[in-house]
Motif scaffolding. Structure first.
Motif, PDB file in Angstrom:
ATOM      1  N   HIS A  65       0.651  -0.955  -0.236  1.00  0.00           N
ATOM      2  CA  HIS A  65      -0.403   0.440   0.068  1.00  0.00           C
ATOM      3  C   HIS A  65       0.742   1.369   0.275  1.00  0.00           C
ATOM      4  O   HIS A  65       0.806   2.278  -0.879  1.00  0.00           O
ATOM      5  CB  HIS A  65      -1.234  -0.144   0.596  1.00  0.00           C
ATOM      6  N   THR A  66       1.536   1.025   0.637  1.00  0.00           N
ATOM      7  CA  THR A  66       2.639   2.019   1.030  1.00  0.00           C
ATOM      8  C   THR A  66       3.598   2.265  -0.465  1.00  0.00           C
ATOM      9  O   THR A  66       3.911   3.392  -1.093  1.00  0.00           O
ATOM     10  CB  THR A  66       4.175   1.987   1.752  1.00  0.00           C
ATOM     11  N   HIS A  67       4.138   1.422  -1.143  1.00  0.00           N
ATOM     12  CA  HIS A  67       4.454   1.908  -2.270  1.00  0.00           C
ATOM     13  C   HIS A  67       3.707   2.251  -3.917  1.00  0.00           C
ATOM     14  O   HIS A  67       3.845   3.049  -4.819  1.00  0.00           O
ATOM     15  CB  HIS A  67       5.209   0.175  -3.068  1.00  0.00           C
ATOM     16  N   LYS A 108       0.804   3.863  -2.884  1.00  0.00           N
ATOM     17  CA  LYS A 108       0.540   5.327  -3.047  1.00  0.00           C
ATOM     18  C   LYS A 108       1.796   6.594  -3.107  1.00  0.00           C
ATOM     19  O   LYS A 108       2.122   7.652  -3.835  1.00  0.00           O
ATOM     20  CB  LYS A 108       0.439   5.481  -1.045  1.00  0.00           C
ATOM     21  N   GLN A 109       3.176   5.575  -3.080  1.00  0.00           N
ATOM     22  CA  GLN A 109       4.317   6.027  -3.444  1.00  0.00           C
ATOM     23  C   GLN A 109       4.366   6.444  -4.993  1.00  0.00           C
ATOM     24  O   GLN A 109       4.928   7.605  -5.526  1.00  0.00           O
ATOM     25  CB  GLN A 109       6.056   5.755  -3.405  1.00  0.00           C
ATOM     26  N   LEU A 110       4.045   5.420  -5.900  1.00  0.00           N
ATOM     27  CA  LEU A 110       4.056   5.420  -7.049  1.00  0.00           C
ATOM     28  C   LEU A 110       2.657   6.580  -7.759  1.00  0.00           C
ATOM     29  O   LEU A 110       3.243   7.028  -8.998  1.00  0.00           O
ATOM     30  CB  LEU A 110       3.594   3.887  -7.519  1.00  0.00           C
ATOM     31  N   ALA A 111       1.825   6.374  -7.116  1.00  0.00           N
ATOM     32  CA  ALA A 111       0.269   7.309  -6.686  1.00  0.00           C
ATOM     33  C   ALA A 111       0.644   9.213  -7.178  1.00  0.00           C
ATOM     34  O   ALA A 111       0.773  10.279  -8.030  1.00  0.00           O
ATOM     35  CB  ALA A 111      -0.803   7.400  -6.508  1.00  0.00           C
ATOM     36  N   ASP A 112       1.573   9.198  -6.113  1.00  0.00           N
ATOM     37  CA  ASP A 112       2.026  10.340  -5.297  1.00  0.00           C
ATOM     38  C   ASP A 112       3.036  11.158  -6.489  1.00  0.00           C
ATOM     39  O   ASP A 112       3.848  12.531  -7.249  1.00  0.00           O
ATOM     40  CB  ASP A 112       2.541  10.144  -4.515  1.00  0.00           C
ATOM     41  N   GLY A 113       4.144   9.637  -7.244  1.00  0.00           N
ATOM     42  CA  GLY A 113       4.897  10.716  -7.947  1.00  0.00           C
ATOM     43  C   GLY A 113       4.213  11.082  -9.777  1.00  0.00           C
ATOM     44  O   GLY A 113       4.407  11.356 -10.129  1.00  0.00           O
ATOM     45  N   LEU A 114       3.759   9.512 -10.013  1.00  0.00           N
ATOM     46  CA  LEU A 114       2.151  10.128 -11.202  1.00  0.00           C
ATOM     47  C   LEU A 114       2.044  11.211 -11.381  1.00  0.00           C
ATOM     48  O   LEU A 114       1.586  11.975 -12.430  1.00  0.00           O
ATOM     49  CB  LEU A 114       1.394   8.938 -11.363  1.00  0.00           C
ATOM     50  N   ALA A 115       1.420  11.121 -10.338  1.00  0.00           N
ATOM     51  CA  ALA A 115       1.301  12.908  -9.591  1.00  0.00           C
ATOM     52  C   ALA A 115       1.366  13.884 -10.611  1.00  0.00           C
ATOM     53  O   ALA A 115       1.161  15.218 -10.707  1.00  0.00           O
ATOM     54  CB  ALA A 115       0.332  13.199  -9.000  1.00  0.00           C
ATOM     55  N   ILE A 132      -4.418  10.764 -12.394  1.00  0.00           N
ATOM     56  CA  ILE A 132      -4.525  10.355 -11.251  1.00  0.00           C
ATOM     57  C   ILE A 132      -5.033  11.487  -9.995  1.00  0.00           C
ATOM     58  O   ILE A 132      -4.710  12.112 -10.308  1.00  0.00           O
ATOM     59  CB  ILE A 132      -3.033   9.509 -11.278  1.00  0.00           C
ATOM     60  N   ALA A 133      -5.537  10.728  -9.574  1.00  0.00           N
ATOM     61  CA  ALA A 133      -5.915  11.145  -8.245  1.00  0.00           C
ATOM     62  C   ALA A 133      -5.129  10.267  -6.582  1.00  0.00           C
ATOM     63  O   ALA A 133      -6.015   9.274  -5.919  1.00  0.00           O
ATOM     64  CB  ALA A 133      -7.381  11.473  -8.144  1.00  0.00           C
ATOM     65  N   PRO A 134      -3.663  10.842  -6.751  1.00  0.00           N
ATOM     66  CA  PRO A 134      -3.964   9.760  -5.788  1.00  0.00           C
ATOM     67  C   PRO A 134      -4.353  10.000  -3.782  1.00  0.00           C
ATOM     68  O   PRO A 134      -3.970   9.311  -3.604  1.00  0.00           O
ATOM     69  CB  PRO A 134      -2.259  10.742  -5.296  1.00  0.00           C
ATOM     70  N   GLU A 135      -4.913  10.686  -4.047  1.00  0.00           N
ATOM     71  CA  GLU A 135      -6.465  10.793  -2.463  1.00  0.00           C
ATOM     72  C   GLU A 135      -6.832   8.952  -2.546  1.00  0.00           C
ATOM     73  O   GLU A 135      -7.253   8.812  -1.492  1.00  0.00           O
ATOM     74  CB  GLU A 135      -6.798  12.221  -2.238  1.00  0.00           C
ATOM     75  N   THR A 136      -6.787   8.665  -4.131  1.00  0.00           N
ATOM     76  CA  THR A 136      -8.297   7.863  -4.194  1.00  0.00           C
ATOM     77  C   THR A 136      -7.673   5.909  -3.633  1.00  0.00           C
ATOM     78  O   THR A 136      -8.327   5.776  -3.891  1.00  0.00           O
ATOM     79  CB  THR A 136      -8.899   7.867  -5.624  1.00  0.00           C
ATOM     80  N   VAL A 137      -5.840   6.716  -3.557  1.00  0.00           N
ATOM     81  CA  VAL A 137      -5.242   5.316  -3.005  1.00  0.00           C
ATOM     82  C   VAL A 137      -5.284   4.902  -2.553  1.00  0.00           C
ATOM     83  O   VAL A 137      -4.447   5.527  -1.293  1.00  0.00           O
ATOM     84  CB  VAL A 137      -3.999   5.273  -4.231  1.00  0.00           C
ATOM     85  N   GLU A 138      -5.488   3.416  -1.658  1.00  0.00           N
ATOM     86  CA  GLU A 138      -5.778   3.254  -0.379  1.00  0.00           C
ATOM     87  C   GLU A 138      -5.393   1.753   0.112  1.00  0.00           C
ATOM     88  O   GLU A 138      -4.821   1.998   1.189  1.00  0.00           O
ATOM     89  CB  GLU A 138      -7.422   2.775  -0.512  1.00  0.00           C
ATOM     90  N   THR A 139      -5.146   1.143  -0.849  1.00  0.00           N
ATOM     91  CA  THR A 139      -4.388  -0.593  -0.856  1.00  0.00           C
ATOM     92  C   THR A 139      -3.252   0.051  -2.396  1.00  0.00           C
ATOM     93  O   THR A 139      -2.731   0.017  -2.232  1.00  0.00           O
ATOM     94  CB  THR A 139      -5.695  -1.704  -0.909  1.00  0.00           C
ATOM     95  N   ASN A 140      -3.211  -1.504  -2.865  1.00  0.00           N
ATOM     96  CA  ASN A 140      -2.072  -2.174  -3.594  1.00  0.00           C
ATOM     97  C   ASN A 140      -2.734  -1.922  -5.406  1.00  0.00           C
ATOM     98  O   ASN A 140      -1.660  -2.127  -6.209  1.00  0.00           O
ATOM     99  CB  ASN A 140      -1.386  -2.845  -3.657  1.00  0.00           C
ATOM    100  N   ILE A 141      -3.883  -1.472  -5.283  1.00  0.00           N
ATOM    101  CA  ILE A 141      -3.702  -1.086  -6.598  1.00  0.00           C
ATOM    102  C   ILE A 141      -3.956   0.106  -7.517  1.00  0.00           C
ATOM    103  O   ILE A 141      -5.134   1.093  -6.404  1.00  0.00           O
ATOM    104  CB  ILE A 141      -5.500  -1.861  -7.430  1.00  0.00           C
ATOM    105  N   LEU A 142      -4.067   1.012  -8.015  1.00  0.00           N
ATOM    106  CA  LEU A 142      -4.345   2.434  -9.129  1.00  0.00           C
ATOM    107  C   LEU A 142      -4.783   1.860 -10.196  1.00  0.00           C
ATOM    108  O   LEU A 142      -3.831   1.503 -10.976  1.00  0.00           O
ATOM    109  CB  LEU A 142      -3.449   3.076  -8.505  1.00  0.00           C
ATOM    110  N   THR A 190       9.857  -3.204  -4.911  1.00  0.00           N
ATOM    111  CA  THR A 190      10.461  -2.300  -4.425  1.00  0.00           C
ATOM    112  C   THR A 190      10.202  -0.959  -3.857  1.00  0.00           C
ATOM    113  O   THR A 190       9.631  -0.360  -5.466  1.00  0.00           O
ATOM    114  CB  THR A 190      12.197  -2.967  -4.026  1.00  0.00           C
ATOM    115  N   ALA A 191      10.929  -0.389  -2.812  1.00  0.00           N
ATOM    116  CA  ALA A 191      10.550   1.134  -3.104  1.00  0.00           C
ATOM    117  C   ALA A 191      11.382   1.397  -4.546  1.00  0.00           C
ATOM    118  O   ALA A 191      11.043   2.249  -4.785  1.00  0.00           O
ATOM    119  CB  ALA A 191      10.741   1.444  -1.614  1.00  0.00           C
ATOM    120  N   ALA A 192      12.656   1.423  -4.269  1.00  0.00           N
ATOM    121  CA  ALA A 192      13.516   1.691  -5.354  1.00  0.00           C
ATOM    122  C   ALA A 192      13.481   1.087  -6.706  1.00  0.00           C
ATOM    123  O   ALA A 192      13.035   1.735  -7.645  1.00  0.00           O
ATOM    124  CB  ALA A 192      14.480   0.216  -5.026  1.00  0.00           C
TER     125      ALA A 192
END
Ligand SMILES: Cc1ncc(COP(=O)(O)O)c(C=O)c1O
Length: 363
Positions: free
Chosen positions: A273-275, A277-284, A291-301, A346-348
């Motif tokens: 879920h953290t990853h 969110k990291q992806l969604a924030d970066g894509l935004a 993309i609406a990163p605030e809607t990302v709650e789990t592992n799918i975006l 991974t985060a990397a």
């Protein structure tokens, strides 16, 4: 100059290791799973004699807070058995218009149950349109099919892995329960929902009569799902499993990995879920993506591509270019790209994906 990203993508291409974000179904069994599989005690599960399957079913029932559980080969089969077990032939089934059971399970309700299916609009948060649902129940009039079952999905995959809380599940289930009708929960990723909410999974399962959850997605088992409910429901579901050809023999080899999935792999889902969110924030931060990163709650975006006019654009060029760079995404035909984080990402990896996508979009 060769950046670490280029070195990384080059290495990916050479080793054939892609960063595979198409689905969490691509996870491989962990070393602990392989070890448990090697040592699994087995017997003939159709005779009820496989000790490892019996142990998995007891553990799953306990975790889900249900009287009994059944090990099934796939989530699709678990859902199909639930329909066969709850409904009479021809009973109408109410289900989200974006539900996996409606869209991607080969029309099983119609083919196996002879049941009409009534899609109820999903809202963006993964729940259902309450007003449409309230009017959807049938059966008082002789012209109508009788409603037999309401199906819910948590997390809701096609709405972007959205989490339905116990309160939301209860609210949606209430009109069915008020009519004495059962509710089945497609909880392929119910453990993701539970981890995101910080609740035990049984708090979600308590709102429904039956629940299916997958061991083979973020929990990383190679094969298998669980169907859980009352003892009477599971006794009958066992027949449904046999009918569909899902009565496996020395299935303890597979169940052993499922036990590891339930004991070792649940809390870890928070990393996915953290990853995501990291992806969604970066894509935004990439202007040509939607993309609406605030809607990302789990592992799918899900995200889209914007053309120069700001309008939704074809996603194929991005999906294709990403694949050439060793990054696999799902390009849907609805103008959205899906990315799913999972064990092994991974985060990397997410950083590398963001650099690659930015380059592709800026090229
Ligand atoms: C929400 C949902 N339900 C059910 C399934 C079916 O699971 P399986 O692939 O094990 O048949 C999936 C698969 O991705 C899913 O996403």
């Amino acid at each position: 100059m060769t950046s670490s990203y280029e070195a990384r993508v080059g290495a990916l291409a050479q080793t054939g290791r892609a960063i595979d974000l198409r689905s969490d179904t691509v996870t491989h069994p962990t070393p602990a799973m392989r070890e448990a599989m090697y040592h699994a005690e087995v017997g003939d599960d159709v005779y009820g004699e496989d000790p490892t399957v019996n142990r998995l079913e007891a553990l799953a029932a306990e975790r889900l807070g249900k009287e009994a559980a059944l090990f099934v080969p796939t989530g699709t089969m678990g859902n199909a058995i639930a329909l066969l077990t709850h409904c009479r032939r021809g009973d109408e089934i109410l289900i989200g218009a974006r539900a996996h059971m409606y869209l991607y399970e080969v029309g099983g309700a119609a083919r196996l149950n002879g049941s009409p299916v009534r899609p109820i609009p999903n809202l963006a948060d993964g729940s259902l349109d309450r007003a449409v649902l309230a009017r959807a129940f049938l059966g008082d009039d002789v012209h109508e099919a009788r409603t037999g079952l309401l199906c819910l999905e948590d997390t809701q995959n096609m709405c972007g892995g959205r989490v339905l809380s116990p309160e939301t599940l209860r609210e949606l289930a209430t009109p069915a329960h008020a009519r004495g009708l059962p509710v089945h929960l497609d909880g392929a990723r119910l453990f993701n929902a539970a981890v995101a909410l910080g609740l035990p999974v049984r708090a979600l399962a308590a709102e429904v009569e039956s629940v299916m959850c997958c061991l083979s997605k973020g929990l990383a088992a190679p094969v298998g799902s669980i169907l859980a409910g009352s003892t009477a429901f599971i006794d009958e579901a066992r027949r449904g499993r046999k009918l569909l050809g899902g009565g496996m023999r020395q299935a303890g080899i597979l169940a052993a990995a499922g036990i590891v999935a339930l004991t070792d792999m649940v809390e870890r889902l928070a990393e996915d879920h953290t990853h995501a969110k990291q992806l969604a924030d970066g894509l935004a931060e990439i202007p040509s993506l939607a993309i609406a990163p605030e809607t990302v709650e789990t592992n799918i975006l899900f995200f889209g591509v914007r053309g120069e006019d700001g309008q939704p654009a074809d996603t194929t060029p991005l999906v294709t270019a990403a694949a050439q760079a060793g990054i696999l995404l799902s390009g849907g035909d609805d103008g959205r790209i899906r990315a799913v984080t999972h064990h092994g990402i991974t985060a990397a990896d997410i950083e590398a994906v963001l650099v690659a996508i930015r380059r592709i979009q800026e090229a």
